[in-house]
Design an enzyme around this catalytic site. Structure first.
Site, PDB file in Angstrom:
ATOM      1  N   ILE A  21       1.039 -28.526 -28.930  1.00 22.34           N
ATOM      2  CA  ILE A  21       0.880 -27.923 -27.670  1.00 22.34           C
ATOM      3  C   ILE A  21       0.662 -29.060 -26.413  1.00 22.34           C
ATOM      4  O   ILE A  21       1.135 -29.169 -25.503  1.00 22.34           O
ATOM      5  CB  ILE A  21       0.024 -26.738 -27.678  1.00 22.34           C
ATOM      6  CG1 ILE A  21       0.698 -25.779 -28.318  1.00 22.34           C
ATOM      7  CG2 ILE A  21      -0.023 -26.145 -26.012  1.00 22.34           C
ATOM      8  CD1 ILE A  21      -0.197 -24.365 -28.474  1.00 22.34           C
ATOM      9  N   CYS A  22      -0.323 -29.963 -26.950  1.00 17.77           N
ATOM     10  CA  CYS A  22      -0.894 -30.774 -26.097  1.00 17.77           C
ATOM     11  C   CYS A  22       0.268 -31.918 -25.629  1.00 17.77           C
ATOM     12  O   CYS A  22       0.388 -32.079 -24.483  1.00 17.77           O
ATOM     13  CB  CYS A  22      -2.238 -31.568 -26.550  1.00 17.77           C
ATOM     14  SG  CYS A  22      -3.514 -30.485 -26.815  1.00 17.77           S
ATOM     15  N   THR A  23       0.968 -32.262 -26.720  1.00 19.34           N
ATOM     16  CA  THR A  23       2.100 -33.025 -26.550  1.00 19.34           C
ATOM     17  C   THR A  23       3.053 -32.451 -25.767  1.00 19.34           C
ATOM     18  O   THR A  23       3.905 -33.115 -24.579  1.00 19.34           O
ATOM     19  CB  THR A  23       2.758 -33.656 -27.913  1.00 19.34           C
ATOM     20  OG1 THR A  23       1.774 -34.233 -28.766  1.00 19.34           O
ATOM     21  CG2 THR A  23       4.024 -34.541 -27.452  1.00 19.34           C
TER      22      THR A  23
END
Length: 167
Positions: free
Chosen positions: A53-55
């Site tokens: 999700i962060c990516t």
């Protein structure tokens, strides 16, 4: 698997943004004070470099950077990853905006903004639009497994730009 509890008190609209100075992915110190009186700042806290999700979220910022950075706005992303991890991630993903390391003292800036998960040891997804005077003008806080919708940020920035243009 249960998700970590959200911190009890993320900062709110109208609060003064706590000052900080952190190293970016290149080892350069970046502080909120660097932008005081000059630019608005969007702070994007996230749990971990290289996570799914962060990516996706930081790719969205990269791919729409003109919506996050400009003559009057600076994006600063912050995680508890080490500077070295952030450099490897920035190089792998072509992330050229500042990725700041809140590694040591561990999570102090995330704690100051109320977005540090004490039980898991990382920042949750907190986004803060800080005006050039250091006041928080918009926030969005989600747990680690919930992706952000940045459309509210775009509206908040448009409103802030209108307001400051009228002054």
């Amino acid at each position: 698997m249960s998700s970590p509890e959200l911190p009890s008190a993320p900062l709110s609209v109208g609060d003064r943004a706590p000052s900080f100075a952190l190293k970016n992915q290149y080892g350069e110190v970046v502080s909120l004070a660097d932008f005081a009186g000059k630019k608005h700042v969007v702070l994007v806290f996230y749990p971990f470099a290289f996570s799914g999700i962060c990516t996706g979220e930081l790719r969205a910022i990269r791919d729409g950077l003109e919506n996050f950075e400009g003559a009057d706005i600076q994006v600063l992303s912050i995680s508890c990853d080490s500077m070295y991890s952030l450099r490897a991630w920035a190089d792998a993903e072509a992330l050229f905006f500042p990725l700041l390391s809140d590694f040591w003292p561990h999570g102090d800036v995330a704690k100051a903004y109320g977005v540090f998960s004490q039980d898991k040891g990382f920042a949750i997804r907190g986004t803060f639009l800080v005006d050039a005077d250091g006041l928080i003008r918009w926030t969005l806080v989600h747990g680690p497994g919930e992706a952000r919708d940045f459309s509210g940020y775009a509206r908040a920035l448009t409103d802030l730009r209108r307001e400051t243009a009228a002054v």
